[in-house]
Design an enzyme around this catalytic site. Structure first.
Site, short mmCIF file in Angstrom:
data_model
loop_
_atom_site.label_atom_id
_atom_site.label_comp_id
_atom_site.label_asym_id
_atom_site.label_seq_id
_atom_site.Cartn_x
_atom_site.Cartn_y
_atom_site.Cartn_z
N SER A 1 0.98 -1.25 -0.02
CA SER A 1 0.11 0.17 -0.04
C SER A 1 0.85 1.32 0.11
O SER A 1 0.46 2.28 -0.35
CB SER A 1 -0.80 -0.05 1.38
OG SER A 1 -0.42 -0.14 2.43
N GLU B 1 -8.79 -10.47 3.55
CA GLU B 1 -8.90 -9.19 3.17
C GLU B 1 -10.70 -9.27 2.69
O GLU B 1 -10.66 -10.08 1.52
CB GLU B 1 -8.00 -8.61 2.36
CG GLU B 1 -8.43 -7.14 1.90
CD GLU B 1 -7.26 -6.22 1.39
OE1 GLU B 1 -6.13 -6.86 1.43
OE2 GLU B 1 -7.62 -5.21 0.94
O1 KIV Z 1 0.02 -3.50 1.76
C1 KIV Z 1 -1.02 -3.39 2.56
O2 KIV Z 1 -1.22 -2.51 3.32
C2 KIV Z 1 -1.66 -4.82 3.04
C3 KIV Z 1 -2.91 -4.89 3.78
C4 KIV Z 1 -3.18 -6.16 4.15
C5 KIV Z 1 -2.79 -4.03 4.92
O3 KIV Z 1 -1.38 -5.60 2.15
#
Ligand code: KIV
Length: 281
Positions: free
Chosen positions: A47, A184
């Site tokens: 992310s 998720e």
């Molecule tokens: O990249 C990310 O933030 C994730 C989530 C599971 C929080 O993979």
């Protein structure tokens, strides 16, 4: 309190029914605060692509960028268990390249484990990582790196057939040795069922309250990123507002000549100043 969190402690929490707290971090300053708050697992998530690099898709972030940020987070994190998220195309093409890239997260960036999203050959890669001594966190349900190509960012497992698939993926990953599993965007009752059926901890994001732990993107919960906010995000602070106020006050002070003032400036002995003045004029 200052000892490093271990996989055994994380798994023990499930047995004791103590919730596991997971947050993302991408830089030294924020990772320091997060670690001081006593979270169990810090995830250098892909992310990063959205909330730090301003890219549209998590699939755009590279190995070099992930490692760069993971190293910064490693310098800050003294206590939590540190997981590096493997970026798109660093593990799907060929299992031996996947293991080589996972090793880079451990050796170069100092991560304690890696995470990667479910894909068709992921069991092979988990097994190879296990042989190489690399702990892996699995990730099933919505898999953002491929979501767009798989029909968009939607809740997964709403029909009995797709729920069954996710449950099978979870069981298969547990069997291959992942130490924990991110669920998720799946219905809460499905996440509860998976959590009951597997012995390793489940970490939910948009997966209801019955998972063994919860993860959020730190920038989302702090109100630091608001280009899009999924339903599962709860805002615990409005940090962007506080930051905007601070930056605006600085701009104002500079423009009005109020900053820097005496308190934030360095002085010099008058005789030294006189000497230099004499030389200049
Ligand atoms: O990249 C990310 O933030 C994730 C989530 C599971 C929080 O993979």
């Amino acid at each position: 309190m200052n000892e490093r969190v271990t996989i055994c402690q994380i798994q023990e929490k499930k047995r004791r029914k103590e919730k596991i707290v997971v947050l993302t971090a991408y830089d030294y300053s924020l990772a320091t605060l997060i670690d001081r708050c006593g979270v169990d697992i810090v995830l250098v998530g892909d992310s990063l692509a959205n909330v730090v690099l301003g890219l549209e898709s998590t699939a755009e972030v590279t190995m070099a960028e992930m490692l760069h940020h993971a190293k910064a987070v490693r310098r800050a994190v003294k206590r939590a268990f540190l997981v590096g998220d493997m970026p798109f195309e660093s593990y799907q093409k060929d299992p031996s390249q996947a293991v080589a890239n996972a090793i880079r997260f451990i050796k170069e960036a100092g991560c304690d484990a890696v995470k990667f999203e479910w894909f068709d050959r992921c069991l092979e890669v988990v097994a190879d990582c296990a042989r190489a001594g690399i702990p892996v966190m699995g990730h099933v349900g919505l898999t953002p790196q491929t979501a767009e190509r798989m029909g968009g960012f939607k809740v997964q497992g709403k029909s009995a057939a797709s729920a069954q698939k996710i449950l099978e993926h979870a069981l298969a990953l547990e069997k291959k040795g992942v130490f924990s599993l991110v669920l998720e965007c799946v219905p809460a009752p499905l996440a509860a069922m998976i959590t009951r059926q597997i012995k390793i901890p489940t970490i939910g994001i948009g997966a209801g309250k019955d998972c063994d732990g919860q993860v959020l993107v730190t920038h989302d919960l702090l109100g630091l990123f608001d280009l899009f906010t999924p339903k599962f995000v709860k805002r615990y602070a409005e940090v962007a507002e506080v930051m905007t106020q601070g930056i605006s006050r600085f701009c104002d002070d500079v423009r009005k000549g109020h900053f820097p003032d005496k308190e934030h400036s360095y002085s010099m002995a008058p005789e030294e100043l006189d000497q230099i003045k004499e030389k200049m004029w």
